[in-house]
Motif scaffolding. Structure first.
Motif, PDB file in Angstrom:
ATOM      1  N   ILE A  36       0.811  -1.142  -0.280  1.00 16.78           N
ATOM      2  CA  ILE A  36      -0.052  -0.110  -0.293  1.00 16.78           C
ATOM      3  C   ILE A  36       0.885   1.046  -0.178  1.00 16.78           C
ATOM      4  O   ILE A  36       0.632   2.198  -0.222  1.00 16.78           O
ATOM      5  CB  ILE A  36      -0.396   0.045   1.018  1.00 16.78           C
ATOM      6  N   GLN A  37       1.943   1.071   0.873  1.00  7.89           N
ATOM      7  CA  GLN A  37       2.351   1.983   0.697  1.00  7.89           C
ATOM      8  C   GLN A  37       3.173   2.526  -0.718  1.00  7.89           C
ATOM      9  O   GLN A  37       4.086   3.901  -1.039  1.00  7.89           O
ATOM     10  CB  GLN A  37       3.858   2.212   2.387  1.00  7.89           C
ATOM     11  N   ASP A  38       3.962   1.574  -1.435  1.00  7.35           N
ATOM     12  CA  ASP A  38       4.323   1.279  -2.649  1.00  7.35           C
ATOM     13  C   ASP A  38       3.585   1.767  -3.389  1.00  7.35           C
ATOM     14  O   ASP A  38       3.884   2.797  -4.041  1.00  7.35           O
ATOM     15  CB  ASP A  38       4.836  -0.143  -3.218  1.00  7.35           C
ATOM     16  N   PHE A  39       2.691   1.709  -3.431  1.00  5.28           N
ATOM     17  CA  PHE A  39       0.989   2.483  -4.132  1.00  5.28           C
ATOM     18  C   PHE A  39       0.721   3.252  -4.282  1.00  5.28           C
ATOM     19  O   PHE A  39       0.925   4.855  -4.864  1.00  5.28           O
ATOM     20  CB  PHE A  39      -0.111   1.657  -4.489  1.00  5.28           C
ATOM     21  N   PRO A  75      -5.395  -8.352 -16.991  1.00  2.29           N
ATOM     22  CA  PRO A  75      -6.079  -7.586 -15.702  1.00  2.29           C
ATOM     23  C   PRO A  75      -4.849  -6.774 -15.512  1.00  2.29           C
ATOM     24  O   PRO A  75      -4.423  -5.540 -16.144  1.00  2.29           O
ATOM     25  CB  PRO A  75      -4.376  -8.683 -15.238  1.00  2.29           C
ATOM     26  N   GLY A  76      -5.838  -5.968 -14.926  1.00  2.00           N
ATOM     27  CA  GLY A  76      -5.640  -4.658 -14.219  1.00  2.00           C
ATOM     28  C   GLY A  76      -5.833  -3.664 -13.358  1.00  2.00           C
ATOM     29  O   GLY A  76      -7.159  -4.206 -12.959  1.00  2.00           O
ATOM     30  N   PHE A  77      -6.106  -2.991 -12.931  1.00  2.00           N
ATOM     31  CA  PHE A  77      -6.343  -1.705 -11.941  1.00  2.00           C
ATOM     32  C   PHE A  77      -6.558  -0.436 -13.000  1.00  2.00           C
ATOM     33  O   PHE A  77      -5.976   0.162 -13.878  1.00  2.00           O
ATOM     34  CB  PHE A  77      -5.409  -1.216 -11.416  1.00  2.00           C
ATOM     35  N   TYR A  78      -8.073  -0.074 -12.998  1.00  2.99           N
ATOM     36  CA  TYR A  78      -8.790   1.108 -13.830  1.00  2.99           C
ATOM     37  C   TYR A  78      -9.708   2.244 -13.079  1.00  2.99           C
ATOM     38  O   TYR A  78      -9.820   1.719 -12.050  1.00  2.99           O
ATOM     39  CB  TYR A  78      -9.403   0.632 -14.730  1.00  2.99           C
ATOM     40  N   VAL A  79      -9.931   2.947 -13.261  1.00  2.00           N
ATOM     41  CA  VAL A  79     -10.665   4.702 -13.076  1.00  2.00           C
ATOM     42  C   VAL A  79     -11.473   5.053 -14.281  1.00  2.00           C
ATOM     43  O   VAL A  79     -10.670   5.159 -15.077  1.00  2.00           O
ATOM     44  CB  VAL A  79      -9.216   5.662 -12.396  1.00  2.00           C
ATOM     45  N   ALA A 104     -13.234  12.172 -10.538  1.00  2.32           N
ATOM     46  CA  ALA A 104     -13.332  10.161 -10.795  1.00  2.32           C
ATOM     47  C   ALA A 104     -14.361   9.595 -10.215  1.00  2.32           C
ATOM     48  O   ALA A 104     -14.374  10.095  -9.262  1.00  2.32           O
ATOM     49  CB  ALA A 104     -11.583   9.666  -9.585  1.00  2.32           C
ATOM     50  N   LEU A 105     -14.833   8.188 -10.482  1.00  3.64           N
ATOM     51  CA  LEU A 105     -16.191   8.290 -10.306  1.00  3.64           C
ATOM     52  C   LEU A 105     -16.157   6.908  -9.963  1.00  3.64           C
ATOM     53  O   LEU A 105     -17.557   6.347  -9.276  1.00  3.64           O
ATOM     54  CB  LEU A 105     -17.218   8.816 -11.257  1.00  3.64           C
ATOM     55  N   TYR A 106     -15.061   6.478 -10.461  1.00  3.75           N
ATOM     56  CA  TYR A 106     -14.841   4.673 -10.084  1.00  3.75           C
ATOM     57  C   TYR A 106     -13.923   4.058  -9.610  1.00  3.75           C
ATOM     58  O   TYR A 106     -12.688   4.961 -11.051  1.00  3.75           O
ATOM     59  CB  TYR A 106     -15.914   3.813 -10.696  1.00  3.75           C
ATOM     60  N   ARG A 107     -13.135   3.321  -9.093  1.00  2.94           N
ATOM     61  CA  ARG A 107     -12.060   2.773  -8.963  1.00  2.94           C
ATOM     62  C   ARG A 107     -12.693   1.568  -8.521  1.00  2.94           C
ATOM     63  O   ARG A 107     -13.266   0.853  -8.144  1.00  2.94           O
ATOM     64  CB  ARG A 107     -10.525   3.216  -8.482  1.00  2.94           C
ATOM     65  N   GLY A 108     -11.462   0.268  -9.520  1.00  2.00           N
ATOM     66  CA  GLY A 108     -11.468  -0.776  -9.914  1.00  2.00           C
ATOM     67  C   GLY A 108     -10.395  -1.894  -9.826  1.00  2.00           C
ATOM     68  O   GLY A 108      -9.440  -1.198 -10.396  1.00  2.00           O
ATOM     69  N   HIS A 109     -10.724  -2.938 -10.160  1.00  2.00           N
ATOM     70  CA  HIS A 109      -9.678  -3.952 -10.764  1.00  2.00           C
ATOM     71  C   HIS A 109     -11.103  -5.298 -11.655  1.00  2.00           C
ATOM     72  O   HIS A 109     -11.660  -5.197 -10.817  1.00  2.00           O
ATOM     73  CB  HIS A 109      -8.409  -4.345  -9.773  1.00  2.00           C
ATOM     74  N   SER A 110      -9.639  -6.643 -12.518  1.00  2.00           N
ATOM     75  CA  SER A 110     -10.707  -7.086 -12.985  1.00  2.00           C
ATOM     76  C   SER A 110      -9.081  -8.268 -13.705  1.00  2.00           C
ATOM     77  O   SER A 110      -7.848  -7.398 -14.154  1.00  2.00           O
ATOM     78  CB  SER A 110     -11.502  -6.818 -13.993  1.00  2.00           C
ATOM     79  N   ILE A 172      -2.401  -8.200  -5.208  1.00  2.00           N
ATOM     80  CA  ILE A 172      -1.806  -6.959  -5.967  1.00  2.00           C
ATOM     81  C   ILE A 172      -2.801  -6.001  -6.295  1.00  2.00           C
ATOM     82  O   ILE A 172      -2.959  -4.482  -5.529  1.00  2.00           O
ATOM     83  CB  ILE A 172      -0.635  -7.222  -6.573  1.00  2.00           C
ATOM     84  N   ARG A 173      -3.480  -6.082  -7.172  1.00  2.00           N
ATOM     85  CA  ARG A 173      -5.096  -5.487  -7.426  1.00  2.00           C
ATOM     86  C   ARG A 173      -5.849  -5.626  -6.147  1.00  2.00           C
ATOM     87  O   ARG A 173      -5.939  -3.352  -6.471  1.00  2.00           O
ATOM     88  CB  ARG A 173      -5.851  -6.702  -9.123  1.00  2.00           C
ATOM     89  N   GLU A 174      -6.083  -5.070  -5.773  1.00  2.00           N
ATOM     90  CA  GLU A 174      -6.634  -5.534  -4.422  1.00  2.00           C
ATOM     91  C   GLU A 174      -5.843  -4.137  -3.654  1.00  2.00           C
ATOM     92  O   GLU A 174      -6.834  -3.525  -3.022  1.00  2.00           O
ATOM     93  CB  GLU A 174      -7.720  -6.348  -3.755  1.00  2.00           C
ATOM     94  N   THR A 175      -4.769  -4.246  -3.781  1.00  3.73           N
ATOM     95  CA  THR A 175      -4.725  -3.291  -2.329  1.00  3.73           C
ATOM     96  C   THR A 175      -3.775  -2.064  -3.389  1.00  3.73           C
ATOM     97  O   THR A 175      -4.113  -1.275  -3.288  1.00  3.73           O
ATOM     98  CB  THR A 175      -2.633  -3.998  -2.399  1.00  3.73           C
TER      99      THR A 175
END
Length: 201
Positions: A36-39, A75-79, A104-110, A172-175
């Protein structure tokens, strides 16, 4: 040959025989804190725009369903950003395009971001595929191409690549989600309950 894991009658985690779930969970929690600190350091170092500094980020505008082809189905994280007005959006994350600000209205991962974005923004085409989607007016998912509440506004997606050698990890994506929320606060369209793992000493 079957392998048997041994435990005592004591609470798992307090035993010296076998493996301790409590200890393992604590170690995962410590790793989560470090990630989390890295992100957070990463999020604080970038500025979302049409020319992002990081090669890990790709920004695309979406108007029609066919625009999704520009977004990798990997795979990725998105906003999701928009100029659609929403009251009580505590999230401070913004995208700047040609001097105009989009919130930003939404953030997620998939594991497959292209399809997941489709479920958020073109919901009628993905009925039954996902139950938790961008929620702006009390319903899960919207249709930016046909619903007059949304189709006259601009919509952008910032995709963060999160795979290595074609492999990805949900932890990782949830973090990344948790770090984003701690940096900017959770976007108004997110109704999940993401939080850090509990750690016991």
């Amino acid at each position: 040959m079957a392998i048997t894991f041994l435990t005592t009658s004591k609470e798992i985690g307090d035993t010296s025989v076998g493996y301790g779930i409590k200890s393992i969970m604590n170690k995962i929690g410590i790793l989560e804190d470090e990630l989390i600190q890295d992100f957070k350091a990463f999020f604080n170092s970038i500025r979302y725009s049409d020319t992002p500094k990081s090669k890990m980020i790709k920004v695309d505008q979406i108007k029609e369903h066919s625009d999704l082809k520009e977004i990798p189905n990997r795979p990725g994280f998105y906003v999701i950003f928009s100029d659609y007005p929403m009251k009580h959006n505590a999230c401070t994350c913004e995208l700047i395009i040609n001097g105009k600000c989009y919130k930003a209205l939404y953030r997620g991962h998939s594991y497959g971001v292209q399809k997941r974005i489709g479920s958020h923004c073109f919901k009628s085409r993905y009925k039954g595929d996902y139950t938790v989607c961008l929620n702006l007016n009390g319903k899960s998912g919207i249709n930016i191409d046909v619903d007059r509440r949304y189709c006259f506004h601009s919509w952008y997606v910032a995709y963060h690549r999160m795979s290595y050698n074609n492999r990805s990890n949900i932890f990782i994506r949830e973090t990344a989600e948790k770090a984003f929320d701690e940096c900017f606060s959770k976007p108004v369209g997110c109704k999940d309950k993401v939080k850090r793992m509990d750690k016991s000493n």
